[in-house]
Design a protein around this motif. Structure first.
Motif, mmCIF file in Angstrom:
data_model
loop_
_atom_site.group_PDB
_atom_site.id
_atom_site.type_symbol
_atom_site.label_atom_id
_atom_site.label_comp_id
_atom_site.label_asym_id
_atom_site.label_seq_id
_atom_site.Cartn_x
_atom_site.Cartn_y
_atom_site.Cartn_z
ATOM 1 N N ILE A 1 28.543 4.785 13.635
ATOM 2 C CA ILE A 1 27.973 4.647 14.969
ATOM 3 C C ILE A 1 27.694 6.040 15.531
ATOM 4 N N ALA A 2 26.451 6.268 15.949
ATOM 5 C CA ALA A 2 26.069 7.544 16.560
ATOM 6 C C ALA A 2 26.138 7.428 18.073
ATOM 7 N N VAL A 3 26.440 8.543 18.712
ATOM 8 C CA VAL A 3 26.540 8.607 20.166
ATOM 9 C C VAL A 3 26.128 10.013 20.590
ATOM 10 N N GLY A 4 25.864 10.200 21.848
ATOM 11 C CA GLY A 4 25.630 11.551 22.352
ATOM 12 C C GLY A 4 24.260 11.762 22.942
ATOM 13 N N ASN A 5 24.098 11.398 24.187
ATOM 14 C CA ASN A 5 22.855 11.612 24.919
ATOM 15 C C ASN A 5 21.675 10.909 24.248
ATOM 16 N N ILE A 6 21.930 9.700 23.806
ATOM 17 C CA ILE A 6 20.876 8.844 23.250
ATOM 18 C C ILE A 6 20.470 7.912 24.389
ATOM 19 N N ARG A 7 19.378 8.255 25.046
ATOM 20 C CA ARG A 7 18.995 7.555 26.270
ATOM 21 C C ARG A 7 17.725 6.725 26.145
ATOM 22 N N THR A 8 16.979 6.903 25.072
ATOM 23 C CA THR A 8 15.723 6.173 24.961
ATOM 24 C C THR A 8 15.722 5.271 23.740
ATOM 25 N N GLN A 9 14.974 4.209 23.862
ATOM 26 C CA GLN A 9 14.825 3.295 22.741
ATOM 27 C C GLN A 9 14.154 3.995 21.560
ATOM 28 N N ALA A 10 13.213 4.879 21.855
ATOM 29 C CA ALA A 10 12.511 5.602 20.786
ATOM 30 C C ALA A 10 13.477 6.457 19.968
ATOM 31 N N LEU A 11 14.373 7.168 20.633
ATOM 32 C CA LEU A 11 15.336 7.995 19.907
ATOM 33 C C LEU A 11 16.294 7.120 19.101
ATOM 34 N N ALA A 12 16.777 6.060 19.700
ATOM 35 C CA ALA A 12 17.683 5.157 18.981
ATOM 36 C C ALA A 12 17.001 4.597 17.737
ATOM 37 N N ASN A 13 15.763 4.170 17.883
ATOM 38 C CA ASN A 13 15.024 3.627 16.738
ATOM 39 C C ASN A 13 14.812 4.691 15.662
ATOM 40 N N PHE A 14 14.541 5.922 16.060
ATOM 41 C CA PHE A 14 14.347 7.005 15.108
ATOM 42 C C PHE A 14 15.624 7.260 14.303
ATOM 43 N N ILE A 15 16.754 7.312 14.992
ATOM 44 C CA ILE A 15 18.042 7.548 14.329
ATOM 45 C C ILE A 15 18.320 6.448 13.302
ATOM 46 N N LEU A 16 18.063 5.222 13.691
ATOM 47 C CA LEU A 16 18.297 4.097 12.784
ATOM 48 C C LEU A 16 17.312 4.098 11.615
ATOM 49 N N ALA A 17 16.039 4.337 11.908
ATOM 50 C CA ALA A 17 15.020 4.334 10.858
ATOM 51 C C ALA A 17 15.236 5.457 9.856
ATOM 52 N N ASP A 18 15.716 6.597 10.334
ATOM 53 C CA ASP A 18 15.961 7.745 9.463
ATOM 54 C C ASP A 18 17.330 7.644 8.779
ATOM 55 N N GLN A 19 18.033 6.545 9.018
ATOM 56 C CA GLN A 19 19.332 6.247 8.416
ATOM 57 C C GLN A 19 20.383 7.326 8.677
#
Length: 152
Positions: free
Chosen positions: A109-127
């Motif tokens: 689980i990642a955390v730390g100033n993840i405020r946008t859906q775009a960033l969350a999706n990028f983190i997940l897509a980039d595994q």
């Protein structure tokens, strides 16, 4: 083989392994209490921002000994050392999660100033992580979750 460690490193190794054993026992007791259907996760600090302090590699190694008792690991950073970075850009802790993800087989689980859906999706897509934890935005705006769902 002859291993020789300075006395301060011997103490560190002793406390490190003793601490791991303690955490394993605590996790075992938690699992015995809640059963196999209840998810058990551990939040770890992958760096304490201290010279000679905790490193993501050390945390990853420790987690390889603990992951059998966990369903997920929540990767953060910081600690009691007052040298944490003052500026925290979006996703600043994600590299720690990505590194630890390389070592463990359980969800990270990642955390730390993840405020946008775009960033969350990028983190997940980039595994870089398997899940995203969002804290402060929910404290700042009770409707944050509904707003993010509306964007989906």
């Amino acid at each position: 083989m002859n291993y020789s460690y300075p006395p301060d490193e011997i103490l560190f190794l002793f406390l490190y392994w003793r601490g791991l054993r303690f955490i394993q026992e605590v996790l075992g007791a938690i699992r015995a209490e809640v059963g196999i259907d209840y998810p058990v996760q551990l939040r770890v600090s992958a760096s304490d921002f201290s010279d000679g302090g905790l490193t993501p590699a050390e945390v990853a190694l420790a987690l390889t000994y603990l992951e059998a008792k966990l369903d997920a690991v929540h990767v953060s950073s910081g600690g009691l050392v007052p040298t944490a970075p003052l500026a925290t850009p979006e996703g600043y802790q994600t590299p720690y999660a990505a590194m630890i993800k390389q070592y463990v087989q359980i969800p990270v689980i990642a955390v730390g100033n993840i405020r946008t859906q775009a960033l969350a999706n990028f983190i997940l897509a980039d595994q870089m992580a398997d899940l995203i934890a969002i804290g402060r935005p929910l404290l700042e705006d009770a409707n944050y979750g509904e707003k993010m769902l509306a964007l989906a």
